[in-house]
Write a protein that holds these residues in place. Structure first.
Motif, PDB file in Angstrom:
ATOM      1  N   CYS A  21       0.865  -1.179   0.000  1.00 53.27           N
ATOM      2  CA  CYS A  21       0.000   0.000   0.000  1.00 53.27           C
ATOM      3  C   CYS A  21       0.896   1.223   0.000  1.00 53.27           C
ATOM      4  O   CYS A  21       1.973   1.209   0.595  1.00 53.27           O
ATOM      5  CB  CYS A  21      -0.906  -0.009   1.227  1.00 53.27           C
ATOM      6  SG  CYS A  21      -2.003   1.415   1.289  1.00 53.27           S
ATOM      7  N   CYS A  62       0.290   3.955   1.457  1.00 56.81           N
ATOM      8  CA  CYS A  62       0.257   4.727   2.699  1.00 56.81           C
ATOM      9  C   CYS A  62       1.508   4.387   3.502  1.00 56.81           C
ATOM     10  O   CYS A  62       2.234   3.471   3.175  1.00 56.81           O
ATOM     11  CB  CYS A  62      -1.014   4.444   3.500  1.00 56.81           C
ATOM     12  SG  CYS A  62      -1.009   2.881   4.376  1.00 56.81           S
ATOM     13  N   CYS A 119      -2.464  -2.466   6.828  1.00 52.36           N
ATOM     14  CA  CYS A 119      -3.338  -1.312   6.999  1.00 52.36           C
ATOM     15  C   CYS A 119      -4.766  -1.619   6.569  1.00 52.36           C
ATOM     16  O   CYS A 119      -5.042  -2.640   5.940  1.00 52.36           O
ATOM     17  CB  CYS A 119      -2.784  -0.114   6.230  1.00 52.36           C
ATOM     18  SG  CYS A 119      -2.792  -0.379   4.459  1.00 52.36           S
ATOM     19  N   HIS A 148      -6.472  -0.168   4.332  1.00 51.77           N
ATOM     20  CA  HIS A 148      -6.688  -0.065   2.885  1.00 51.77           C
ATOM     21  C   HIS A 148      -6.597  -1.442   2.239  1.00 51.77           C
ATOM     22  O   HIS A 148      -7.377  -1.783   1.359  1.00 51.77           O
ATOM     23  CB  HIS A 148      -5.663   0.890   2.265  1.00 51.77           C
ATOM     24  CG  HIS A 148      -5.530   2.165   3.026  1.00 51.77           C
ATOM     25  ND1 HIS A 148      -4.371   2.560   3.647  1.00 51.77           N
ATOM     26  CD2 HIS A 148      -6.461   3.110   3.315  1.00 51.77           C
ATOM     27  CE1 HIS A 148      -4.576   3.715   4.262  1.00 51.77           C
ATOM     28  NE2 HIS A 148      -5.831   4.063   4.087  1.00 51.77           N
TER      29      HIS A 148
HETATM   30 ZN    ZN Z   1      -2.595   1.593   3.485  1.00 53.17          ZN
END
Ligand code: ZN
Length: 100
Positions: free
Chosen positions: A59, A61, A67, A69
């Motif tokens: 991801c 992020c 996470c 997501h």
């Molecule tokens: Zn993420």
């Protein structure tokens, strides 16, 4: 990073109720996921869908751990919701009664 199906599913329980509205599935195991806490989007990639315990997830992020997501993408792609998880647990007894 590598993640197991179990770890991802545990995370699905942490997702906000409208998580599915944040996920836009793309091609080749990628999705764009709108941030849950502010503006912006993240690109999520999941590889090795066929194995349960060595999924390769990424991801954009900055999380160093699995996470939300990734969990949101997995949940939408596999049509798993916290409710389905409960149903899965209930299923065996219900199927048994149907067989009678
Ligand atoms: Zn993420």
């Amino acid at each position: 990073m590598l993640a197991t199906r179990k770890e991802i599913i545990a995370k699905i329980n942490d997702l906000p109720v409208d998580y599915a509205n944040h996920v836009y599935i793309g091609k080749g195991g990628t999705a764009t996921v709108k941030s849950f806490s502010g503006p912006g989007t993240h690109t999520v990639r999941i590889e090795r869908w066929e194995t349960d315990d060595q999924l390769k997830v990424d991801c954009t992020c900055r999380a160093t751990r699995l996470c939300r997501h990734v969990a949101a993408f997995y949940a939408v792609a596999k049509e798993i919701t916290p409710n389905t998880l409960i149903e899965e647990v209930k299923m065996p007894t219900e199927q048994m009664s149907l067989d009678l």
